[in-house]
Enzyme design. Structure first.
Site, PDB file in Angstrom:
ATOM      1  N   CYS A 103       0.838  -1.211   0.000  1.00 43.66           N
ATOM      2  CA  CYS A 103       0.000   0.000   0.000  1.00 43.66           C
ATOM      3  C   CYS A 103       0.866   1.253   0.000  1.00 43.66           C
ATOM      4  O   CYS A 103       1.753   1.390   0.840  1.00 43.66           O
ATOM      5  CB  CYS A 103      -0.905  -0.023   1.227  1.00 43.66           C
ATOM      6  SG  CYS A 103      -1.701   1.557   1.528  1.00 43.66           S
TER       7      CYS A 103
ATOM      8  N   HIS B 140      -4.220   0.210   7.998  1.00 39.28           N
ATOM      9  CA  HIS B 140      -4.745  -0.070   6.663  1.00 39.28           C
ATOM     10  C   HIS B 140      -6.154  -0.660   6.707  1.00 39.28           C
ATOM     11  O   HIS B 140      -6.920  -0.548   5.756  1.00 39.28           O
ATOM     12  CB  HIS B 140      -3.784  -1.063   5.979  1.00 39.28           C
ATOM     13  CG  HIS B 140      -4.094  -1.332   4.548  1.00 39.28           C
ATOM     14  ND1 HIS B 140      -3.793  -0.441   3.543  1.00 39.28           N
ATOM     15  CD2 HIS B 140      -4.679  -2.404   3.945  1.00 39.28           C
ATOM     16  CE1 HIS B 140      -4.186  -0.949   2.385  1.00 39.28           C
ATOM     17  NE2 HIS B 140      -4.727  -2.139   2.589  1.00 39.28           N
TER      18      HIS B 140
ATOM     19  N   GLN C 151      -8.752  13.640   0.460  1.00 41.52           N
ATOM     20  CA  GLN C 151      -7.916  14.535  -0.330  1.00 41.52           C
ATOM     21  C   GLN C 151      -8.327  15.976  -0.067  1.00 41.52           C
ATOM     22  O   GLN C 151      -9.433  16.236   0.410  1.00 41.52           O
ATOM     23  CB  GLN C 151      -8.093  14.251  -1.822  1.00 41.52           C
ATOM     24  CG  GLN C 151      -7.663  12.861  -2.256  1.00 41.52           C
ATOM     25  CD  GLN C 151      -7.649  12.730  -3.785  1.00 41.52           C
ATOM     26  OE1 GLN C 151      -7.318  13.676  -4.497  1.00 41.52           O
ATOM     27  NE2 GLN C 151      -8.021  11.571  -4.274  1.00 41.52           N
TER      28      GLN C 151
ATOM     29  N   SER D  22      -8.980   4.472  -5.298  1.00 40.54           N
ATOM     30  CA  SER D  22      -7.942   3.590  -5.837  1.00 40.54           C
ATOM     31  C   SER D  22      -7.282   2.739  -4.755  1.00 40.54           C
ATOM     32  O   SER D  22      -6.505   1.852  -5.064  1.00 40.54           O
ATOM     33  CB  SER D  22      -6.880   4.434  -6.548  1.00 40.54           C
ATOM     34  OG  SER D  22      -6.269   5.321  -5.624  1.00 40.54           O
TER      35      SER D  22
ATOM     36  N   ASN E  16     -13.324  10.023  -0.938  1.00 38.34           N
ATOM     37  CA  ASN E  16     -13.978   9.041  -1.812  1.00 38.34           C
ATOM     38  C   ASN E  16     -13.786   7.702  -1.157  1.00 38.34           C
ATOM     39  O   ASN E  16     -12.639   7.275  -0.990  1.00 38.34           O
ATOM     40  CB  ASN E  16     -13.294   8.975  -3.185  1.00 38.34           C
ATOM     41  CG  ASN E  16     -13.698  10.103  -4.077  1.00 38.34           C
ATOM     42  OD1 ASN E  16     -14.788  10.657  -3.954  1.00 38.34           O
ATOM     43  ND2 ASN E  16     -12.821  10.455  -4.979  1.00 38.34           N
TER      44      ASN E  16
ATOM     45  N   CYS F 281       0.420   3.328   3.507  1.00 34.63           N
ATOM     46  CA  CYS F 281       0.819   2.802   4.816  1.00 34.63           C
ATOM     47  C   CYS F 281       2.145   3.435   5.260  1.00 34.63           C
ATOM     48  O   CYS F 281       2.977   3.802   4.427  1.00 34.63           O
ATOM     49  CB  CYS F 281       0.987   1.276   4.740  1.00 34.63           C
ATOM     50  SG  CYS F 281      -0.552   0.368   4.979  1.00 34.63           S
TER      51      CYS F 281
ATOM     52  N   HIS G  28      -6.964   2.034   1.935  1.00 35.03           N
ATOM     53  CA  HIS G  28      -6.394   2.661   3.143  1.00 35.03           C
ATOM     54  C   HIS G  28      -7.206   3.922   3.455  1.00 35.03           C
ATOM     55  O   HIS G  28      -7.459   4.726   2.557  1.00 35.03           O
ATOM     56  CB  HIS G  28      -4.915   3.024   2.892  1.00 35.03           C
ATOM     57  CG  HIS G  28      -4.188   3.387   4.136  1.00 35.03           C
ATOM     58  ND1 HIS G  28      -3.234   2.582   4.714  1.00 35.03           N
ATOM     59  CD2 HIS G  28      -4.308   4.459   4.954  1.00 35.03           C
ATOM     60  CE1 HIS G  28      -2.778   3.155   5.813  1.00 35.03           C
ATOM     61  NE2 HIS G  28      -3.424   4.304   5.977  1.00 35.03           N
TER      62      HIS G  28
ATOM     63  N   HIS H 264      -8.386   7.309   3.754  1.00 32.82           N
ATOM     64  CA  HIS H 264      -7.767   8.578   3.358  1.00 32.82           C
ATOM     65  C   HIS H 264      -8.756   9.486   2.652  1.00 32.82           C
ATOM     66  O   HIS H 264      -9.808   9.051   2.200  1.00 32.82           O
ATOM     67  CB  HIS H 264      -6.570   8.330   2.426  1.00 32.82           C
ATOM     68  CG  HIS H 264      -6.976   7.860   1.054  1.00 32.82           C
ATOM     69  ND1 HIS H 264      -7.356   6.567   0.783  1.00 32.82           N
ATOM     70  CD2 HIS H 264      -7.089   8.523  -0.125  1.00 32.82           C
ATOM     71  CE1 HIS H 264      -7.663   6.446  -0.489  1.00 32.82           C
ATOM     72  NE2 HIS H 264      -7.525   7.616  -1.080  1.00 32.82           N
TER      73      HIS H 264
HETATM   74  P1  H2U Z   1      -8.089   8.008  -4.396  1.00 35.92           P
HETATM   75  O1  H2U Z   1      -7.926   6.627  -3.928  1.00 35.92           O
HETATM   76  O2  H2U Z   1      -9.307   8.690  -3.836  1.00 35.92           O
HETATM   77  O3  H2U Z   1      -7.979   8.104  -5.877  1.00 35.92           O
HETATM   78  O4  H2U Z   1      -6.852   8.843  -3.790  1.00 35.92           O
HETATM   79  C1  H2U Z   1      -5.545   8.423  -3.834  1.00 35.92           C
HETATM   80  C2  H2U Z   1      -4.715   9.590  -4.272  1.00 35.92           C
HETATM   81  O5  H2U Z   1      -3.367   9.294  -3.948  1.00 35.92           O
HETATM   82  C3  H2U Z   1      -4.761   9.836  -5.783  1.00 35.92           C
HETATM   83  O6  H2U Z   1      -5.222  11.153  -6.001  1.00 35.92           O
HETATM   84  C4  H2U Z   1      -2.527   9.795  -4.962  1.00 35.92           C
HETATM   85  C5  H2U Z   1      -3.326   9.664  -6.245  1.00 35.92           C
HETATM   86  O7  H2U Z   1      -2.962  10.671  -7.171  1.00 35.92           O
HETATM   87  N1  H2U Z   1      -1.280   9.034  -4.947  1.00 35.92           N
HETATM   88  C6  H2U Z   1      -0.079   9.674  -4.659  1.00 35.92           C
HETATM   89  O8  H2U Z   1      -0.064  10.898  -4.477  1.00 35.92           O
HETATM   90  N2  H2U Z   1       1.068   8.945  -4.572  1.00 35.92           N
HETATM   91  C7  H2U Z   1       1.156   7.603  -4.792  1.00 35.92           C
HETATM   92  O9  H2U Z   1       2.199   7.007  -4.640  1.00 35.92           O
HETATM   93  C8  H2U Z   1      -0.048   6.864  -5.243  1.00 35.92           C
HETATM   94  C9  H2U Z   1      -1.346   7.619  -5.227  1.00 35.92           C
END
Ligand code: H2U
Length: 354
Positions: free
Chosen positions: A51, A116, A169, A162, A154, A54, A165, A167
């Site tokens: 992940c 996680h 934004q 995606s 989200n 993490c 974990h 989180h």
């Molecule tokens: P979502 O799972 O809501 O998409 O948010 C994860 C965010 O984490 C996504 O916007 C960022 C992605 O751009 N990200 C990073 O900044 N660094 C990483 O190593 C992977 C994902």
């Protein structure tokens, strides 16, 4: 014929967006042979070496996360808004049919917990409070430099998240986006006409009515809004006039954590699944080009938009009529509130399964 909101199709008005939505309560009777979503009831490990959120793990750009103990914020490695860009000039051709303008901003990822395997309702109240404090700090810092600070979460693969974990934004930019611009206009007009914040009057109406209330405490109210579009959509509102997260007292922050826990536990218990949604805060903008600095018409609020309709596997699709004519819902807001009232606010279904 006497109007019965549970039987008769009708439209309800959303005063924040100044839009109507179609309510078709009789439609829940239709059989469903359409798409069923997958449910993931597997228990995740507390730490996943693969992940990128993490503690101690390497992110996509090669950076290493610190061994964080509560919350953690970093600049999004794939930010939608960039700090540097050309000057803001309106570029318009073909009688305004092709118009654009450059924007700048910044995007951050906020990890809610080093664990996680948790989500907000499964975290302890003091751990949720750390997330509340983080939301407040992020807003206060970013609003100094940006016109609009959008804090979001989200949750769930069905919402395009995606990574499981826990989180959220933050996207902060040089412009007032379309939806907040409309919400600013609606609140400004109401304030001018009534001399009170629109959503404070709404809170009082909902507290007096009670039929759409999901949770209430000394400082906060969670309701299915009268004009809800998504089946179990909710609004989280302070009970006094608060323009933004930075104005909350420490008692109100604690009280927000206190209400998030039972409210989100109800969400998860409704269909015995980790309830997916998109949530976000709407609050006073920063400095906006061409707008005065008065933000008294603003009332802080959070929207939760969950897509599930009938079960953990059947979601509401916003397609067809919704895309081309007007948003539509099947169950009424009052029926949704009653369904959430029936499930436990204290015992999470995962605890029961153990
Ligand atoms: P979502 O799972 O809501 O998409 O948010 C994860 C965010 O984490 C996504 O916007 C960022 C992605 O751009 N990200 C990073 O900044 N660094 C990483 O190593 C992977 C994902």
């Amino acid at each position: 014929m006497k109007f019965d909101p549970v039987e008769h199709p009708h439209r309800r008005y959303n005063p924040l967006l100044q839009q109507w939505i179609l309510v078709s309560p009789h439609r829940t009777k239709r059989p469903w042979q359409g798409k069923q979503e997958d449910t993931d009831l597997s228990q995740r490990p507390g730490y996943d070496p693969k992940c990128y959120l993490c503690p101690r793990n390497v992110r996509a750009n090669g950076e290493v996360n610190p061994d964080y103990g509560a919350t953690y914020v970093f600049e999004n490695d794939f930010a939608a808004l960039l700090a540097e860009g050309p000057d803001d000039t309106l570029m318009s051709t073909h009688n305004g049919l092709m118009t654009s303008r450059p924007v700048t901003g910044e995007c951050r990822v906020i990890c809610f917990s080093p664990r996680h395997d948790l989500t907000l309702p499964e975290m302890a109240t003091d751990e949720i409070l750390a997330v509340v404090d983080l939301w407040c700090e992020q807003y206060l810092e970013l609003v100094q430099k940006h016109a609009w600070v959008q804090i979001i979460e989200n949750k769930g693969a069905i919402m395009g998240c995606s990574n499981p974990h826990p989180h959220g934004q933050v996207w902060a930019g040089s412009f007032l986006p379309t939806e907040p611009a409309q919400v600013d206009k609606s609140q400004r007009e109401y304030w001018r006409e009534q001399g009170r914040p629109l959503l404070l009057d709404y809170v009082e109406a909902e507290l007096a009515d009670g039929s759409r209330t999901v949770e209430v405490n000394d400082h906060w109210l969670v309701v299915i809004p009268y004009w809800a579009m998504w089946p179990y959509e909710t609004l989280l509102l302070p009970r006094r006039h608060v323009r933004h997260l930075g104005e909350l007292t420490s008692a109100e922050r604690q009280s927000m954590a206190d209400i998030l826990k039972p409210f989100l536990t109800r969400y998860d218990n409704l269909f015995e699944t980790s309830f997916p949604y998109s949530m976000g805060w709407h609050q006073a903008p920063g400095k906006v080009a061409g707008m005065d600095d008065n933000r008294d018409h603003w009332q802080l609020h959070a929207h939760f938009y969950p897509p599930l309709l009938r079960s953990a596997t059947v979601k509401k699709f916003m397609v067809g009529y919704e895309m081309l004519a007007e948003a539509q819902r099947d169950i009424t807001a009052e029926q949704a509130a009653a369904a959430l009232a029936k499930v436990s606010a204290t015992e999470h279904f995962r605890q029961k399964q153990k």
